[in-house]
Design a protein around this motif. Structure first.
Motif, PDB file in Angstrom:
ATOM      1  N   SER A 137       9.002 -14.942   7.101  1.00  0.00           N
ATOM      2  CA  SER A 137       7.936 -15.811   7.621  1.00  0.00           C
ATOM      3  C   SER A 137       6.532 -15.336   7.260  1.00  0.00           C
ATOM      4  CB  SER A 137       8.043 -15.918   9.146  1.00  0.00           C
ATOM      5  OG  SER A 137       7.843 -14.640   9.747  1.00  0.00           O
ATOM      6  N   MET A 138       6.399 -14.135   6.715  1.00  0.00           N
ATOM      7  CA  MET A 138       5.086 -13.579   6.419  1.00  0.00           C
ATOM      8  C   MET A 138       4.405 -14.370   5.298  1.00  0.00           C
ATOM      9  SD  MET A 138       4.094  -9.753   5.054  1.00  0.00           S
ATOM     10  CE  MET A 138       4.907 -10.097   3.467  1.00  0.00           C
ATOM     11  N   LYS A 139       3.126 -14.728   5.500  1.00  0.00           N
ATOM     12  CA  LYS A 139       2.337 -15.395   4.480  1.00  0.00           C
ATOM     13  C   LYS A 139       1.794 -14.359   3.500  1.00  0.00           C
ATOM     14  CE  LYS A 139       2.530 -19.473   6.478  1.00  0.00           C
ATOM     15  NZ  LYS A 139       3.125 -20.677   5.857  1.00  0.00           N
ATOM     16  N   GLN A 198       5.789  -8.334  -6.675  1.00  0.00           N
ATOM     17  CA  GLN A 198       7.014  -7.595  -6.364  1.00  0.00           C
ATOM     18  C   GLN A 198       6.963  -6.984  -4.967  1.00  0.00           C
ATOM     19  OE1 GLN A 198       6.733  -5.061  -9.836  1.00  0.00           O
ATOM     20  NE2 GLN A 198       8.439  -6.104 -10.853  1.00  0.00           N
ATOM     21  N   LEU A 199       5.780  -6.496  -4.579  1.00  0.00           N
ATOM     22  CA  LEU A 199       5.616  -5.952  -3.229  1.00  0.00           C
ATOM     23  C   LEU A 199       5.870  -7.042  -2.188  1.00  0.00           C
ATOM     24  CD1 LEU A 199       4.722  -3.745  -1.211  1.00  0.00           C
ATOM     25  CD2 LEU A 199       2.369  -4.520  -1.587  1.00  0.00           C
ATOM     26  N   ALA A 200       5.302  -8.225  -2.421  1.00  0.00           N
ATOM     27  CA  ALA A 200       5.494  -9.336  -1.484  1.00  0.00           C
ATOM     28  C   ALA A 200       6.973  -9.701  -1.365  1.00  0.00           C
ATOM     29  CB  ALA A 200       4.684 -10.539  -1.943  1.00  0.00           C
ATOM     30  N   GLU A 213      -4.754  -1.168   6.545  1.00  0.00           N
ATOM     31  CA  GLU A 213      -5.369  -0.954   5.226  1.00  0.00           C
ATOM     32  C   GLU A 213      -4.578   0.049   4.394  1.00  0.00           C
ATOM     33  OE1 GLU A 213      -9.464   1.230   3.652  1.00  0.00           O
ATOM     34  OE2 GLU A 213      -9.297   0.543   5.721  1.00  0.00           O
ATOM     35  N   THR A 214      -4.257  -0.331   3.150  1.00  0.00           N
ATOM     36  CA  THR A 214      -3.576   0.582   2.230  1.00  0.00           C
ATOM     37  C   THR A 214      -4.163   0.407   0.827  1.00  0.00           C
ATOM     38  OG1 THR A 214      -1.832  -0.980   1.582  1.00  0.00           O
ATOM     39  CG2 THR A 214      -1.434   0.342   3.553  1.00  0.00           C
ATOM     40  N   ASP A 215      -3.923   1.413  -0.027  1.00  0.00           N
ATOM     41  CA  ASP A 215      -4.474   1.345  -1.390  1.00  0.00           C
ATOM     42  C   ASP A 215      -3.407   1.252  -2.469  1.00  0.00           C
ATOM     43  OD1 ASP A 215      -3.384   3.858  -1.350  1.00  0.00           O
ATOM     44  OD2 ASP A 215      -5.241   4.932  -1.800  1.00  0.00           O
ATOM     45  N   SER A 216      -2.133   1.154  -2.085  1.00  0.00           N
ATOM     46  CA  SER A 216      -1.065   1.141  -3.083  1.00  0.00           C
ATOM     47  C   SER A 216       0.208   0.544  -2.494  1.00  0.00           C
ATOM     48  CB  SER A 216      -0.773   2.572  -3.565  1.00  0.00           C
ATOM     49  OG  SER A 216      -0.273   3.346  -2.484  1.00  0.00           O
ATOM     50  N   PRO A 217       1.121   0.073  -3.352  1.00  0.00           N
ATOM     51  CA  PRO A 217       2.397  -0.445  -2.863  1.00  0.00           C
ATOM     52  C   PRO A 217       3.214   0.616  -2.112  1.00  0.00           C
ATOM     53  CG  PRO A 217       2.039  -1.091  -5.146  1.00  0.00           C
ATOM     54  CD  PRO A 217       0.984  -0.083  -4.811  1.00  0.00           C
ATOM     55  N   SER A 218       3.162   1.854  -2.597  1.00  0.00           N
ATOM     56  CA  SER A 218       3.953   2.911  -1.957  1.00  0.00           C
ATOM     57  C   SER A 218       3.491   3.160  -0.527  1.00  0.00           C
ATOM     58  CB  SER A 218       3.865   4.206  -2.772  1.00  0.00           C
ATOM     59  OG  SER A 218       2.513   4.636  -2.902  1.00  0.00           O
ATOM     60  N   LEU A 219       2.169   3.153  -0.300  1.00  0.00           N
ATOM     61  CA  LEU A 219       1.662   3.348   1.060  1.00  0.00           C
ATOM     62  C   LEU A 219       1.965   2.135   1.929  1.00  0.00           C
ATOM     63  CD1 LEU A 219       0.194   5.120   3.046  1.00  0.00           C
ATOM     64  CD2 LEU A 219      -1.985   4.226   2.190  1.00  0.00           C
ATOM     65  N   ALA A 220       1.884   0.955   1.341  1.00  0.00           N
ATOM     66  CA  ALA A 220       2.223  -0.252   2.097  1.00  0.00           C
ATOM     67  C   ALA A 220       3.670  -0.210   2.573  1.00  0.00           C
ATOM     68  CB  ALA A 220       1.976  -1.487   1.230  1.00  0.00           C
ATOM     69  N   MET A 221       4.573   0.242   1.702  1.00  0.00           N
ATOM     70  CA  MET A 221       5.984   0.357   2.081  1.00  0.00           C
ATOM     71  C   MET A 221       6.191   1.440   3.136  1.00  0.00           C
ATOM     72  SD  MET A 221       7.646  -1.967   0.472  1.00  0.00           S
ATOM     73  CE  MET A 221       9.333  -1.372   0.734  1.00  0.00           C
ATOM     74  N   THR A 222       5.370   2.478   3.104  1.00  0.00           N
ATOM     75  CA  THR A 222       5.481   3.565   4.076  1.00  0.00           C
ATOM     76  C   THR A 222       5.104   3.095   5.483  1.00  0.00           C
ATOM     77  OG1 THR A 222       5.002   5.231   2.387  1.00  0.00           O
ATOM     78  CG2 THR A 222       4.659   5.873   4.688  1.00  0.00           C
TER      79      THR A 222
END
Length: 230
Positions: A183-185, A172-174, A137-146
């Motif tokens: 391969s990620m959906k 853009q994140l995807a 679980e994340t709330d932002s693109p920056s945390l997802a990238m982290t």
């Protein structure tokens, strides 16, 4: 509930409930014997590895506030109503279900959830975990990238809002994450009351409109995971 309705009510909520749709409207009584209407919804799910049925009864007296023609915004009101119901269920039934394993058991799908709204994110995470998905679980693109470097091996699906805070959109994140794992959906959520300018090229299987029910979310994820889109 009026005594004459009890037997029929118990029989109705005892039926299998795979769709989460409205069953019917029933009458309930206040202490002063006056009555009001409740709408009952039910859905079968897995909870703590056990078969369960979630039954939600809501006062339908003011159902018209969700009318899409309402000037205060029908879509937002409907989503708010759903979140209120789910939040109450989470607090009463599952206050501590967000324990995440360090790795996913064999066959379990892992979803990277990126949703800026805390209440929406809680609802989505709870529905997914009840149905045996592992959720990062994340709330932002920056945390997802982290978190991506430590989680990328397990992630099967990115579930993200099209519109995210900051300069990076969900699309853009995807694209960034797929450079590392093609391969990620990906499944995008979006506000159905707003235009999707610039996203017309996305396939319908990659989109789920807000507001949505838990069943609609799960069905969209299932279609996305099993599709040939990459």
């Amino acid at each position: 509930m009026p005594a004459q309705d009890t037997e029929a009510f118990l029989a109705e909520v005892g039926r299998p409930a795979q769709d989460g749709q409205s069953r019917r409207v029933w009458h309930q009584r206040h202490k002063d014997e006056s009555t009001f209407e409740i709408e009952v919804r039910a859905v079968d799910l897995n909870y703590a590895d056990c078969a369960a049925r979630l039954i939600v009864a809501s006062d339908s007296t003011h159902r018209e506030v969700g009318d899409p023609n309402c000037q205060v915004g029908g879509s937002e009101l409907r989503q708010e109503e759903k979140l209120e119901v789910i939040s109450g269920v989470v607090s009463a039934v599952a206050p501590a279900t967000a324990v995440q394993p360090t790795s996913a058991p064999s066959g379990q799908k892992t979803i990277l959830l990126v949703e800026p709204d805390a209440r929406m994110r809680t609802m989505m995470r709870t529905v997914l975990e009840w149905n045996r998905y592992r959720v990062v679980e994340t709330d932002s693109p920056s945390l997802a990238m982290t978190v991506w470097p430590s989680q990328s091996k397990n992630v099967d699906l990115l579930l993200t809002d099209v519109t995210l805070p900051g300069a990076v959109s969900g699309r853009q994140l995807a694209e960034q994450l797929r450079r590392d794992k093609p391969s990620m959906k990906v499944l995008y959520t979006y506000d159905s009351s707003k235009s999707l300018d610039g996203f017309e090229q996305l396939n319908a299987q990659e989109l789920v409109a807000k507001p949505f029910t838990s069943v609609e979310l799960l069905e969209s994820i299932s279609r996305c995971v099993t599709s040939n889109i990459s």
